[in-house]
Design a protein around this motif. Structure first.
Motif, PDB file in Angstrom:
ATOM      1  N   SER A 174       0.962  -1.378   0.073  1.00 39.62           N
ATOM      2  CA  SER A 174       0.010  -0.046  -0.161  1.00 39.62           C
ATOM      3  C   SER A 174       0.867   1.297  -0.089  1.00 39.62           C
ATOM      4  CB  SER A 174      -0.851  -0.012   1.089  1.00 39.62           C
ATOM      5  OG  SER A 174      -0.081   0.173   2.351  1.00 39.62           O
ATOM      6  N   ASP A 175       0.328   2.341  -0.152  1.00 37.88           N
ATOM      7  CA  ASP A 175       0.928   3.669  -0.299  1.00 37.88           C
ATOM      8  C   ASP A 175       1.691   3.954   1.054  1.00 37.88           C
ATOM      9  OD1 ASP A 175       0.488   4.125  -2.911  1.00 37.88           O
ATOM     10  OD2 ASP A 175      -0.948   5.517  -2.608  1.00 37.88           O
ATOM     11  N   ARG A 176       1.007   3.374   2.177  1.00 32.94           N
ATOM     12  CA  ARG A 176       1.478   3.760   3.601  1.00 32.94           C
ATOM     13  C   ARG A 176       2.724   2.889   3.798  1.00 32.94           C
ATOM     14  NH1 ARG A 176       1.157   1.958   8.477  1.00 32.94           N
ATOM     15  NH2 ARG A 176       1.272   3.404  10.246  1.00 32.94           N
ATOM     16  N   THR A 177       2.607   1.551   3.319  1.00 34.61           N
ATOM     17  CA  THR A 177       3.813   0.806   3.556  1.00 34.61           C
ATOM     18  C   THR A 177       4.935   1.246   2.673  1.00 34.61           C
ATOM     19  OG1 THR A 177       2.314  -1.166   3.836  1.00 34.61           O
ATOM     20  CG2 THR A 177       4.491  -1.540   3.292  1.00 34.61           C
TER      21      THR A 177
END
Length: 266
Positions: A174-177
């Motif tokens: 994901s973008d957060r990861t």
């Protein structure tokens, strides 16, 4: 027919990392050479140049009566407060600018605008808006540290290898990861460099910041010594600022080594 001799390209020479003991010896040699040059210039007849002996004697006097310790603590408090506040704000702002194009378009013009204005030029405005207490002194130092760190952090995010980001996306991250596992580690060397530059800017702004109705501090003491042509005291202040700045810079380098152990070093 003569057979051509085929030679394989030689491997690129390896860079040798300096041994810690050799580095220490070179550092000590440089210091001794600097002191010798200083002593030679002071006894050569240069008008007004104070030698190391006079500076050490004056430094001992200031230590004995507690003046130097008081000034060092006052200056350290201002620099540390302004530097920490500037860095703590600069890192998220830099990440925001580097990760989101909209935020970059909104914030970058202000960052670049204020970068062209020396923090010292803000002093009159800071005095009028904040008075003559500690707040304007810390604010000017904060501004110097912030502007140096935010640009470096922003550039660090922009320079992250897009191949790493795309590979993480292909693997389903994901973008957060991606941000936490790829962008932040890859940007850390840039952040540390920005912090080092910001630390130098903070110390460089200190003397002018302590013009604002200060009653203690290394910059204040040097300005008072200037009025009485007290060169030894000025040299004590300069050396104190240099030593404190050097120690803080080395602490940042130590933090960099621990945070970027994955990075190849020369």
């Amino acid at each position: 027919m003569t057979a051509a001799t085929v030679t394989e390209p030689s491997a690129a020479p390896r860079r040798r990392r300096p041994r810690p003991g050799r580095t220490v010896v070179l550092n000590v040699t440089a210091v001794i050479a600097g002191l010798a040059l200083w002593t030679g210039l002071s006894v050569s007849g240069i008008t007004g140049l104070t030698g190391p002996v006079e500076v050490v004697r004056r430094g001992a006097e200031l230590i004995a009566d507690g003046t130097l310790l008081t000034d060092v603590l006052a200056s350290l408090r201002r620099v540390f407060t302004g530097f920490v506040l500037g860095t703590v704000l600069a890192i998220p702002v830099g990440f925001l600018m580097g990760w989101y194009a909209t935020a970059r378009a909104l914030i970058e013009p202000y960052v670049q605008f204020f970068r062209t204005i020396p923090p010292l030029a803000i002093i009159p405005l800071a005095i009028l808006l904040m008075g003559i207490g500690e707040t304007p002194k810390v604010f000017v130092i904060f501004l110097a540290a912030f502007l140096s760190s935010v640009v470096s952090t922003f550039q660090g995010v922009l320079d992250v290898d897009k191949t790493l980001i795309n590979a993480a996306r292909v693997l389903g991250a994901s973008d957060r990861t991606i941000f936490m596992k790829v962008v932040v580690p890859a940007s850390t060397p840039f952040i540390i460099v920005g912090m080092r530059v910001g630390l130098g800017a903070a110390w460089g702004t200190l003397v002018a910041a302590e013009l604002i109705a200060a009653q203690e501090g290394l910059g204040y003491r040097m300005q008072q010594a200037q009025l009485y042509y007290d060169l030894p005291t000025i040299f004590v202040g300069l050396i104190s600022i240099g030593v404190l700045g050097l120690v803080m810079d080395r602490l940042l380098l130590l933090a960099e080594r621990r945070l970027t152990g994955w990075q190849e070093r020369r």
